[in-house]
Design a protein around this motif. Structure first.
Motif: not given
Length: 622
Positions: A270-283
């Motif tokens: 999160x500190x590195x940059x915004x999360x997109x929808x695909x990344x949130x789904x993976x998390x």
């Protein structure tokens, strides 16, 4: 008797005490019996001796009576009577005693008193006239009875000696038996159990609590063995329970470590940059597998929206969910039973704004543990933080874009706009000259020359603006870019001496502070280069009193005009705005020695934070 037997069975000390007591009793009994028997046999030898002496005295009295010696016969008779009395005294026969020696003694005494003594007395006195052979025959009959009495006393003494021997042998045998039983009892009841107890204690000392003592007695050692067995069972059970709890705690710690690692990686991402929808789904999928919560819904909404713009589902999700008017679901929290399922909702809220909801679905009757709720809440907070940071980053970019556009507009206005206005005036003059009847070629040449100069100046200003807009704080920090800018000024204007003094190496500056300081120094330097008409410019960045930073740009030119409200030539409005962004004060004044000084003083962010902490600590201590 039953109590004694129970105590013997239940107490080693009592058992050993009884054996010792029996041994002592046997020894004392043997000594008492020996004393009694020896005491009873004390006069047997005297009785035998006295009885044996009666025979010789009888024969002697027969001889004296036959010789007519009445006095000698009387003395011997008295001695015989005295010895019979002595025998009766030492024998202590009672009249009712029916023992053979008692009966024989009574017959011997009676015969002596009734026949022998009167016969001897009458013969010695001459009253009776019997032959010596008849008297001797009568005496021999009496002596035979005396011999029988002697044999009786001898047999009695022998019986007593034999009895004493039997008593001693019996006591010796009883003592040996008791000693044997004592040793056997000690070996069986003490030594062997103690050996097992010591071996068990050694095993316990080595940490083996699963062994069991095979001692079933009711005595002290048996009770001790049972107590040790129960203690070992309790300790072993506690040990196993602790091992189970340690394994469970280890598994929980391992799980907590995995969750913390997940949260750390998520926070770092999160500190590195915004999360997109695909990344949130993976998390979300990784979080579901990590927490073993297989039915999760993550609805992402805009703060003004009523339905999610993105619905991420892991597992079966919430079967009762319908994506229409999710506003009430997004603002709800806590468990709720819906359509036979247990639903837990965790709103994504920050700064009184709602960005969606995280929903966990469980079968009916199953509840989330407190630790699982905390993990879900932490994940929801992390997603909220990611969305908030993304929104703030976009807002910051919009603000920065608008600020940059304002700066570009001001720069264009202060440079190209004025140059173009000047060129527009010259073009208008050229147009009037071309429309006049008499064309003034000198004027046209003058106007053309001025247009050419204006175009060259505009082109130069355009290049400088492009250089300024492309300026970035790269590796080396503020000092490196300032030195680079000063080097460029020196190359472009070799006629001007530009000096730089930078003494801020020990002060941590934020990127925002570095950008504003760089732009402020460049704007003031540009104004000094193009408008001061001087040949020397000095730039100083130093640390003042109270952790302040002082920036000054001085020149030796014509100095600032008397009408400071006309600030376009020096970019005063731009510098004032940058100064206000840093929370400092800007001062532009004419120097007494000639020229202009632009000074700026501000307190950096790290110093303000430190001062705030000190104030809070002082307030808390008061």
């Amino acid at each position: 008797m039953g109590n004694v037997l129970n105590r013997i069975r239940q107490s080693i000390v009592f058992r050993i005490g009884v054996l010792m007591l029996l041994t002592v009793v046997v020894a004392i009994g043997s000594m008492v019996a020996s004393y009694v028997i020896s005491d009873a046999a004390e006069n047997d030898a005297a009785a035998v001796n006295l009885s044996g002496s009666l025979r010789a005295m009888t024969y002697k009295s027969v001889a004296t009576a036959s010789s007519g010696d009445r006095l000698a016969t009387q003395n011997l008779a008295e001695q015989i009577s005295a010895r019979l009395d002595h025998i009766a005294a030492i024998s202590e026969f009672s009249p009712a005693d029916h023992q053979p020696e008692a009966q024989n003694f009574r017959e011997v005494s009676r015969e002596w008193q009734q026949h022998i003594l009167p016969l001897l007395t009458s013969v010695a006195s001459g009253e009776s006239r019997i032959s010596e052979g008849e008297l001797l025959s009568t005496a021999e009959s009496f002596v035979d009875r005396v011999d029988t009495l002697v044999l009786d006393y001898q047999h009695t003494a022998e019986h007593k000696v034999e009895l004493l021997r039997l008593v001693q042998l019996g006591s010796l045998f009883a003592t040996v038996i008791l000693v044997y039983f004592s040793l056997f009892s000690l070996s069986r009841s003490v030594e062997q159990p103690l050996r097992k107890l010591i071996a068990s204690c050694r095993d316990i000392a080595r940490g083996n609590f699963r062994q069991k003592l095979d001692l079933h007695g009711e005595d002290e050692l048996g009770l001790l063995a049972q107590t040790i067995n129960r203690m070992c069972e309790v300790i072993d059970g506690t040990h196993r329970e602790l091992e189970t709890r340690v394994r469970d705690k280890t598994a929980q710690l391992h799980k907590s470590h995995e969750v913390l690692d997940f949260q750390y990686r998520l926070a770092r991402r999160i500190s590195e940059g915004p999360l997109n929808g695909l990344e949130i789904d993976q998390w979300l999928a990784e979080f579901s597998e990590l927490t073993e919560l297989h039915d999760l819904d993550l609805c992402l909404m805009t703060p003004e929206g009523m339905t999610p713009y993105q619905h991420l589902t892991h597992g079966a999700g919430n079967n009762a969910c319908q994506e229409n008017n999710c506003n009430s679901c997004a603002h709800a929290s806590g468990p709720r039973e819906v359509a036979g399922q247990q639903i837990y909702r965790f709103p994504l809220e920050a700064d009184k704004r709602n960005y969606g909801v995280l929903v966990c679905t469980l079968p009916q009757g199953q509840l989330l543990q407190r630790e699982q709720q905390q993990r879900l809440s932490a994940f929801a907070d992390a997603v909220t933080t990611a969305i908030t940071l993304k929104e703030r980053s976009e807002q910051d970019r919009r603000v920065a874009l608008m600020d940059e556009r304002g700066i570009i507009a001001r720069e264009l206005h202060d440079s190209l706009a004025q140059s173009l206005s000047y060129l527009k005036i010259q073009v208008a003059r050229l147009a009037r000259c071309s429309r006049s009847d008499a064309l003034d070629r000198d004027q046209v040449v003058e106007i053309t020359s001025e247009l050419k100069q204006g175009l060259n100046a505009s082109y130069r200003q355009l290049r400088e603006l492009l250089t300024t807009f492309r300026l970035q704080i790269a590796e080396g920090g503020l000092r490196a870019i300032l030195e680079k800018s000063v080097f460029q000024y020196r190359e472009q204007h070799p006629e001007i001496t530009i000096g730089l003094v930078y003494d801020l190496e020990e002060i941590p500056l934020t990127p925002n502070e570095e950008i504003h300081l760089l732009q402020l120094v460049r704007e003031a330097s540009q104004n000094a280069v193009y408008h001061s008409w001087g040949d020397h410019i000095s730039i100083h960045l130093t640390q003042g009193e109270g952790q302040e930073i002082r920036v000054s740009i001085c020149d030796n030119g014509v100095g600032i005009s008397e009408s400071p409200e006309k600030r376009n030539h020096f970019g005063m409005s731009i510098m004032q705005e940058r100064a206000s962004n840093l929370g400092g004060g800007l001062d532009i004044r004419r120097r007494e020695s000639g020229g202009t000084e632009v000074s700026f003083v501000f307190v950096p962010e790290y110093a303000r934070e430190r001062q705030l902490l000190w104030n809070n600590a002082a307030g808390g201590g008061g």
